[in-house]
Structure formats: structure tokens, C-alpha cells
Design a protein around this motif. Structure first.
Motif, PDB file in Angstrom:
ATOM      1  N   CYS A 147      63.287  54.085 -39.963  1.00  0.00           N
ATOM      2  CA  CYS A 147      63.912  54.187 -40.995  1.00  0.00           C
ATOM      3  C   CYS A 147      64.145  52.618 -41.527  1.00  0.00           C
ATOM      4  O   CYS A 147      64.154  52.438 -42.763  1.00  0.00           O
ATOM      5  CB  CYS A 147      65.438  54.659 -40.701  1.00  0.00           C
ATOM      6  SG  CYS A 147      65.417  56.492 -40.589  1.00  0.00           S
TER       7      CYS A 147
ATOM      8  N   SER B 204      63.143  50.802 -45.350  1.00  0.00           N
ATOM      9  CA  SER B 204      63.655  50.050 -46.025  1.00  0.00           C
ATOM     10  C   SER B 204      62.945  48.735 -46.322  1.00  0.00           C
ATOM     11  O   SER B 204      63.602  47.901 -47.410  1.00  0.00           O
ATOM     12  CB  SER B 204      65.289  49.719 -45.503  1.00  0.00           C
ATOM     13  OG  SER B 204      65.077  48.658 -44.207  1.00  0.00           O
TER      14      SER B 204
ATOM     15  N   ILE C 235      70.625  51.212 -49.980  1.00  0.00           N
ATOM     16  CA  ILE C 235      70.636  52.470 -49.042  1.00  0.00           C
ATOM     17  C   ILE C 235      71.903  53.159 -49.287  1.00  0.00           C
ATOM     18  O   ILE C 235      73.025  52.497 -49.013  1.00  0.00           O
ATOM     19  CB  ILE C 235      70.348  52.176 -47.751  1.00  0.00           C
ATOM     20  CG1 ILE C 235      68.969  51.596 -47.274  1.00  0.00           C
ATOM     21  CG2 ILE C 235      70.634  53.577 -46.855  1.00  0.00           C
ATOM     22  CD1 ILE C 235      68.943  51.139 -45.925  1.00  0.00           C
TER      23      ILE C 235
ATOM     24  N   ALA D 113      71.685  57.802 -44.932  1.00  0.00           N
ATOM     25  CA  ALA D 113      70.735  58.105 -43.866  1.00  0.00           C
ATOM     26  C   ALA D 113      71.393  59.227 -42.720  1.00  0.00           C
ATOM     27  O   ALA D 113      72.392  58.986 -42.440  1.00  0.00           O
ATOM     28  CB  ALA D 113      70.384  56.600 -43.383  1.00  0.00           C
TER      29      ALA D 113
ATOM     30  N   VAL E 105      66.302  59.047 -45.304  1.00  0.00           N
ATOM     31  CA  VAL E 105      67.027  57.866 -46.010  1.00  0.00           C
ATOM     32  C   VAL E 105      67.027  57.893 -47.471  1.00  0.00           C
ATOM     33  O   VAL E 105      66.268  58.168 -48.038  1.00  0.00           O
ATOM     34  CB  VAL E 105      66.347  56.529 -45.801  1.00  0.00           C
ATOM     35  CG1 VAL E 105      67.150  55.390 -46.354  1.00  0.00           C
ATOM     36  CG2 VAL E 105      65.991  56.403 -44.254  1.00  0.00           C
TER      37      VAL E 105
ATOM     38  N   SER F  37      72.803  48.510 -46.720  1.00  0.00           N
ATOM     39  CA  SER F  37      73.594  49.823 -47.045  1.00  0.00           C
ATOM     40  C   SER F  37      74.466  49.456 -48.407  1.00  0.00           C
ATOM     41  O   SER F  37      75.551  48.617 -48.232  1.00  0.00           O
ATOM     42  CB  SER F  37      74.614  50.267 -46.025  1.00  0.00           C
ATOM     43  OG  SER F  37      75.280  51.506 -46.499  1.00  0.00           O
TER      44      SER F  37
ATOM     45  N   ARG G 131      65.791  60.497 -52.059  1.00  0.00           N
ATOM     46  CA  ARG G 131      65.775  60.891 -50.836  1.00  0.00           C
ATOM     47  C   ARG G 131      64.589  60.869 -50.033  1.00  0.00           C
ATOM     48  O   ARG G 131      63.575  61.840 -50.531  1.00  0.00           O
ATOM     49  CB  ARG G 131      66.572  62.324 -50.288  1.00  0.00           C
ATOM     50  CG  ARG G 131      66.436  62.657 -48.961  1.00  0.00           C
ATOM     51  CD  ARG G 131      67.399  63.926 -48.805  1.00  0.00           C
ATOM     52  NE  ARG G 131      68.913  63.385 -48.923  1.00  0.00           N
ATOM     53  CZ  ARG G 131      70.156  64.098 -49.201  1.00  0.00           C
ATOM     54  NH1 ARG G 131      69.880  65.342 -48.900  1.00  0.00           N
ATOM     55  NH2 ARG G 131      71.068  63.604 -49.258  1.00  0.00           N
TER      56      ARG G 131
END
Length: 241
Positions: free
Chosen positions: A106, A110, A117, A120, A129, A175, A231
Motif C-alpha cells: 500500500c 502511494s 489518500i 485504506a 487504497v 492521508s 479505489r
């Protein structure tokens, strides 16, 4: 409660002393190698071994009122240990290692997709993610770039920084909706590449020590979840023909 996994994700067993039993049966210890559900990564399962060789099966691990509290949830039919008892903890390593591999994957995703983000989640056989993005992107192209990072075998390691250092560089958080916990005095970074040249971001989860351990992965699906949300689903194995 000492969270041993925070410094050593490969510690699959340890000894601990029972410090409390909650009303719901949750077991508290002075230290643990069991990861508690957080950041999209499920908590560990496994068992506690008592001095007489009997076992207490643990079906989940969660946080209590704060991240500093880690609660081990025994299966419904399991006996309760005594406060002060010493037990040997054994995590379900095969399950944990899959989660570690996917969690690192993951982070690599990114890097390939440098967008904010929005969500997740990691399971034993795949991970997802969600990114704040509207662009159309080819899953084969993303898979190729992911595998290039995996095969480069970059080191993956932990660094700790002070909250003051984080305040000076808040953009390391990828995030969009979740901020790292504050008030602990320091923050844990997961770094990829020599001197974090590939990636560096706050994360409390468990990871492999080098990207080659992730193994063969591919993007199984890219779903449109709203006008500006995509997604991505990461799965083990080669991309189907």
C-alpha cells in the motif's frame, strides 16, 4: 503496556505478564507483540501459552481508550488467565506476514499514485487504497511500476521523530482524512529506500524489512467511487491474462 511490534515487526512470540482482565474478557498485558487493529490493518490473532502448556486462543486485538492500551480478545470458549500470570504469546505468523507484505505494498502504491489518500483497508489476501483523484489510469501500468519498486529491493525501516519535527514538515502525511495521533511526544515513520529516498510517512503498522519480501502483486481492479475518488485493489500473484 509496551508495544514490541512498533520496533520489531518480526517478533512473533514473547513472554508477558497479565495486568488486567476487562469485564468483556479482554486481556491486558505489560507488553505484547500482538498488533492492535488500526490504520486499516487488522489486529493479530494467535494464542497465549500458559505454564502448564494449555492455550488461550486470541481471536482479535484492539485498542482500548487510547492507542497506549492494547486489548487481547479471547475466543468465547477460552479460559481466563490470572492477573500476575506469565504467559507466552504466539501470533498467527502466516496471517501477520501476509498483512505486513500488503501493508508495505500500500505504501508503494502511494508512491506510484501520489494523490491524497481517502481510505485504506488490508485483509489477508488483498488490500484497497482509495485516492482523491479523477484521472484515468491503467492498472497494468500501475502494476508494472509497483513491481519495479518491489524488485528493486529497497530497504524498509522505522524512524522516530519528535512532534516538533512533524510540525515543521506536515506534508509527509498522505492521508486526507486521518491525522497521526498527537500528545505522545514522538511520531513513528515508515521509510522506504536508502535515506527514505522512495517514501517516508507516519504509520503505526507492521511492515516487511525490504520491498522484495512483498513478492509478486498486481492491481486487480480500479473502481470509480465518486467523481474524484478511485479505489485500487492490490492482490497477490501475477496479473491475470
Amino acid at each position: 503496556m509496551k508495544a514490541l511490534f512498533a520496533d520489531d515487526a518480526y517478533l512473533s512470540t514473547c513472554e508477558a505478564t497479565v495486568t488486567g482482565i476487562r469485564e468483556d474478557g479482554g486481556i491486558e498485558l505489560d507488553q505484547t507483540c500482538f498488533y492492535a487493529t488500526s490504520g486499516g490493518q487488522p489486529g493479530d490473532t494467535g494464542f497465549f501459552e500458559r505454564a502448564d502448556g494449555t492455550r488461550i486462543r486470541i481471536e482479535g486485538t484492539i485498542n482500548g481508550a487510547t492507542k497506549a492500551e492494547i486489548i487481547h480478545l479471547p475466543a468465547a470458549d477460552q479460559p481466563a488467565p490470572d492477573i500476575g500470570e506469565t504467559v507466552t504469546l504466539h501470533i498467527d505468523w502466516d496471517r501477520r506476514y501476509k498483512l505486513m507484505r500488503l501493508h508495505t505494498a500500500c505504501h508503494l502504491l502511494s508512491v506510484v499514485c501520489p494523490y491524497p489518500i481517502t481510505g485504506a483497508s488490508i485483509a489477508e489476501d488483498d488490500a484497497r487504497v482509495d485516492f482523491d483523484m479523477s484521472e484515468t489510469i491503467d492498472k497494468a501500468e500501475v502494476t508494472e511500476k509497483l513491481m519495479a519498486l518491489v524488485e528493486a529491493n529497497h530497504p524498509v525501516y522505522i524512524e522516530w521523530i519528535s512532534e516538533e519535527e512533524f510540525e515543521a514538515n506536515p506534508d509527509i502525511v498522505k492521508s486526507k482524512n486521518v491525522r497521526p495521533p498527537r500528545g505522545l511526544g514522538r511520531m513513528r515513520l515508515v521509510c522506504i529506500g536508502d535515506q527514505a529516498t522512495v517514501d517516508s510517512q507516519p504509520c503505526g503498522g507492521t511492515h516487511v524489512s525490504e520491498t522484495a519480501e512483498v513478492g509478486q502483486i498486481h492491481i486487480g481492479k480500479i473502481e470509480k467511487k465518486g467523481r474524484e475518488n478511485r479505489r485500487f485493489r492490490i492482490r497477490f500473484g501475477e496479473m491475470p491474462a
